[in-house]
Design a protein around this motif. Structure first.
Motif, PDB file in Angstrom:
ATOM      1  N   ARG A  14       0.830  -1.209   0.000  1.00 51.62           N
ATOM      2  CA  ARG A  14       0.000   0.000   0.000  1.00 51.62           C
ATOM      3  C   ARG A  14       0.863   1.258   0.000  1.00 51.62           C
ATOM      4  NH1 ARG A  14      -1.459   3.387   3.701  1.00 51.62           N
ATOM      5  NH2 ARG A  14      -0.830   2.104   5.469  1.00 51.62           N
ATOM      6  N   GLU A  18       0.960   4.151  -2.857  1.00 50.87           N
ATOM      7  CA  GLU A  18       0.754   5.550  -2.486  1.00 50.87           C
ATOM      8  C   GLU A  18       1.945   6.396  -2.924  1.00 50.87           C
ATOM      9  OE1 GLU A  18       0.876   7.335   1.780  1.00 50.87           O
ATOM     10  OE2 GLU A  18      -1.206   6.743   1.405  1.00 50.87           O
ATOM     11  N   ALA A 199      -9.541  11.439  -0.301  1.00 53.98           N
ATOM     12  CA  ALA A 199     -10.700  10.705   0.212  1.00 53.98           C
ATOM     13  C   ALA A 199     -12.014  11.224  -0.369  1.00 53.98           C
ATOM     14  CB  ALA A 199     -10.751  10.798   1.739  1.00 53.98           C
ATOM     15  N   ASP A 275     -12.643   7.259   2.463  1.00 50.23           N
ATOM     16  CA  ASP A 275     -12.955   6.481   1.262  1.00 50.23           C
ATOM     17  C   ASP A 275     -13.319   5.076   1.719  1.00 50.23           C
ATOM     18  OD1 ASP A 275     -13.086   5.020  -1.049  1.00 50.23           O
ATOM     19  OD2 ASP A 275     -11.178   5.721  -1.881  1.00 50.23           O
ATOM     20  N   SER A 277     -14.641   2.670   0.159  1.00 45.70           N
ATOM     21  CA  SER A 277     -14.557   1.610  -0.848  1.00 45.70           C
ATOM     22  C   SER A 277     -13.251   0.837  -0.736  1.00 45.70           C
ATOM     23  CB  SER A 277     -14.682   2.202  -2.259  1.00 45.70           C
ATOM     24  OG  SER A 277     -13.551   3.012  -2.564  1.00 45.70           O
ATOM     25  N   GLU A 278     -12.302   1.335   0.060  1.00 51.38           N
ATOM     26  CA  GLU A 278     -11.009   0.676   0.202  1.00 51.38           C
ATOM     27  C   GLU A 278     -11.110  -0.515   1.148  1.00 51.38           C
ATOM     28  OE1 GLU A 278      -8.420   3.858   1.516  1.00 51.38           O
ATOM     29  OE2 GLU A 278      -7.751   4.173  -0.552  1.00 51.38           O
ATOM     30  N   PRO A 279     -10.123  -1.419   1.122  1.00 50.81           N
ATOM     31  CA  PRO A 279     -10.108  -2.541   2.073  1.00 50.81           C
ATOM     32  C   PRO A 279     -10.079  -2.036   3.516  1.00 50.81           C
ATOM     33  CG  PRO A 279      -8.543  -2.919   0.296  1.00 50.81           C
ATOM     34  CD  PRO A 279      -9.020  -1.514   0.143  1.00 50.81           C
ATOM     35  N   HIS A 282      -6.735  -0.904   5.030  1.00 44.00           N
ATOM     36  CA  HIS A 282      -6.275   0.380   4.509  1.00 44.00           C
ATOM     37  C   HIS A 282      -7.011   1.526   5.211  1.00 44.00           C
ATOM     38  CE1 HIS A 282      -4.733  -1.314   0.400  1.00 44.00           C
ATOM     39  NE2 HIS A 282      -4.365  -2.040   1.435  1.00 44.00           N
ATOM     40  N   ILE A 283      -8.333   1.350   5.365  1.00 38.94           N
ATOM     41  CA  ILE A 283      -9.127   2.372   6.047  1.00 38.94           C
ATOM     42  C   ILE A 283      -8.644   2.547   7.476  1.00 38.94           C
ATOM     43  CG2 ILE A 283     -11.441   3.006   6.831  1.00 38.94           C
ATOM     44  CD1 ILE A 283     -12.565   1.408   4.457  1.00 38.94           C
ATOM     45  N   LYS A 286      -5.418   4.588   7.664  1.00 42.82           N
ATOM     46  CA  LYS A 286      -5.646   6.003   7.342  1.00 42.82           C
ATOM     47  C   LYS A 286      -6.423   6.710   8.454  1.00 42.82           C
ATOM     48  CE  LYS A 286      -5.280   5.429   2.342  1.00 42.82           C
ATOM     49  NZ  LYS A 286      -5.903   5.618   1.016  1.00 42.82           N
ATOM     50  N   LYS A 308     -18.070   7.285  -0.919  1.00 40.14           N
ATOM     51  CA  LYS A 308     -18.005   6.258  -1.960  1.00 40.14           C
ATOM     52  C   LYS A 308     -18.707   4.970  -1.515  1.00 40.14           C
ATOM     53  CE  LYS A 308     -13.569   8.192  -3.468  1.00 40.14           C
ATOM     54  NZ  LYS A 308     -12.185   7.929  -3.914  1.00 40.14           N
ATOM     55  N   LYS A 320     -17.500  -3.877   7.573  1.00 45.73           N
ATOM     56  CA  LYS A 320     -16.441  -2.883   7.797  1.00 45.73           C
ATOM     57  C   LYS A 320     -16.748  -2.014   9.010  1.00 45.73           C
ATOM     58  CE  LYS A 320     -14.714  -2.340   3.053  1.00 45.73           C
ATOM     59  NZ  LYS A 320     -14.549  -1.391   1.927  1.00 45.73           N
TER      60      LYS A 320
END
Length: 419
Positions: A14, A18, A199, A275, A277-279, A282-283, A286, A308, A320
């Motif tokens: 990741r 990035e 994001a 965001d 929609s990310e795994p 990853h969320i 962040k 998203k 999630k």
């Protein structure tokens, strides 16, 4: 990119992705990437063999930039640059910190933002000033880095310039603080959009205030905060779009843009855009980066805007949300692009902001009464006025504004205005 042994492979992937996006933010074309798993080397950061491989690759690809993910010392930049020169590569060697600084420099358009970028650059150079002087005196590579011959006064020159910029920015910060206080006195609530870079903050900003601010699928699209009025119900709100966060943001850059971040810290509310929609992992990373920045000042009034969401099934949304529950405060699912879920977001904003106070006001329908009426228009929301012998209306404002109404009415009475 050098990765430490036994580190998380998915997180490394990741970070690498990035890193590439950061380079693209300056319209660089990434010709190739090189990864080495090892502990840092004092001379080159990567191993000596890998450093030579990078130099040859830069020559063969005719690269103009060699960018390292890890922060490089002045001597490491010098040593790698020397290898590239010996290999016949005409390229500049920088690290990720310098890349981010270059992005900020390109996006800075106001005098204040340009000063902030220059301050960050000087603070970045200061610890290396003595080393730069020593290297220039070696005469091994005249004019290394395009900096020319250094004199012993270079370090003092940097310190003086830093001091001058800090003084100028301090004056600008006082003006900004006065502007914030004025807005609060006028009954405005201050809300800031925050979140990891890219994001969707600017897209949401545009959707909420019907604005056409620049919004691109690119890191650090917003560098200069933008503030617009957002009115709904009995509220007067100023919404500000701010610079995005990023993992391992250089401390000198954070310090230089401290005044910009202060605008977030002093907000009545923060809309933390994610965001979704990310795994999930990853969320999580962040969100941790965002919260570490926001909690530095003890910020607590946060709505987490899960953007998203149209790209995520209801089942996945629930999974999630359960997995990240400890990091998500007051969640609201939206699609800034499709402008869905905005009504729910506005309701959540209204629920979490201090409730406005409503009071019935009567002023005589005279010139003096009209003069007093202007104060109410400036400091809150005046509902439809019923005209007759008196002007009667519902006045809606914050607690601190409402506390001043008796003084306004008293002064009006002293001028011959009966209320």
């Amino acid at each position: 990119m050098r990765i430490s042994p036994n580190s998380d492979a998915d997180k490394n992937a990741r970070k690498a992705a990035e890193f590439v996006e950061l380079a693209k933010a300056l319209d660089y074309k990434v010709a190739d990437t090189v990864v080495q798993e090892r502990y840092p080397d004092r001379k080159y950061n990567v191993g000596s063999g890998k450093a030579r491989e990078v130099a040859i690759l830069a020559r063969d690809l005719k690269a103009t930039q060699v960018i390292f993910y890890d922060p490089l010392s002045t001597s490491q930049i010098y040593n790698i640059s020397k290898l590239c020169g010996e290999a016949g590569a005409a390229c500049k060697v920088i690290d990720r910190f310098q890349l981010i600084l270059d992005i900020f420099a390109e996006r800075a358009t106001t005098h204040r933002s340009k000063l902030q970028v220059e301050l960050a650059r000087l603070r970045y150079e200061l610890p290396s000033a003595k080393m730069l002087i020593a290297l220039s005196k070696k005469e091994e590579r005249a004019g290394w880095g395009g900096l020319g011959d250094y004199e012993d006064s270079y370090e003092q020159d940097i310190k003086k310039r830093i001091s001058r910029i800090e003084t100028e920015l301090a004056k600008a910060d006082l003006e900004e603080e006065a502007r914030r206080l004025y807005r609060h006195k006028r009954g405005f609530f201050m809300i800031s959009l925050a979140g990891y870079t890219n994001a969707g903050k600017s897209t949401l900003f545009n959707a909420l205030v019907d604005e056409n601010a620049e919004s691109k699928d690119m890191f650090f699209t917003t560098l200069i905060p933008k503030t617009r009025a957002l009115e709904f119900g009995k509220r007067k709100i100023l919404l500000t779009d701010t610079v995005g966060f990023i993992e391992d943001l250089p401390h000198f850059l954070v310090d230089a843009f401290r005044s910009t971040l202060e605008g977030i810290y002093f907000s009545d509310m923060i809309l933390l855009v994610v965001d979704f929609s990310e795994p999930a992992d990853h969320i999580r990373d962040k969100l941790i980066t965002c919260h570490e920045t926001l909690w530095e000042k003890g910020t607590s009034n946060i709505i987490t805007v899960l953007n998203k969401s149209e790209l995520v099934s209801k089942k996945e949304q629930k999974q999630k949300l359960e997995e990240l529950e400890h990091l998500i405060l007051n969640p609201v699912f939206i699609s800034a692009k499709n402008k869905t879920g905005l009504d729910k977001l506005l309701l959540e904003i209204d629920r979490n902001l201090p409730q406005p106070v409503v009071r019935t006001i009567s002023l005589p329908n005279t010139k003096a009464g009209a003069s007093a009426l202007s104060w109410f228009y400036e400091n809150g929301i005046v509902d439809e006025i019923l005209y007759g012998k008196y002007m009667t209306f519902e006045f809606c404002a914050t607690d601190d504004v409402m506390a001043k109404t008796d003084d306004v009415l008293k002064k009006a009475e002293e001028k011959g205005v009966a209320c």
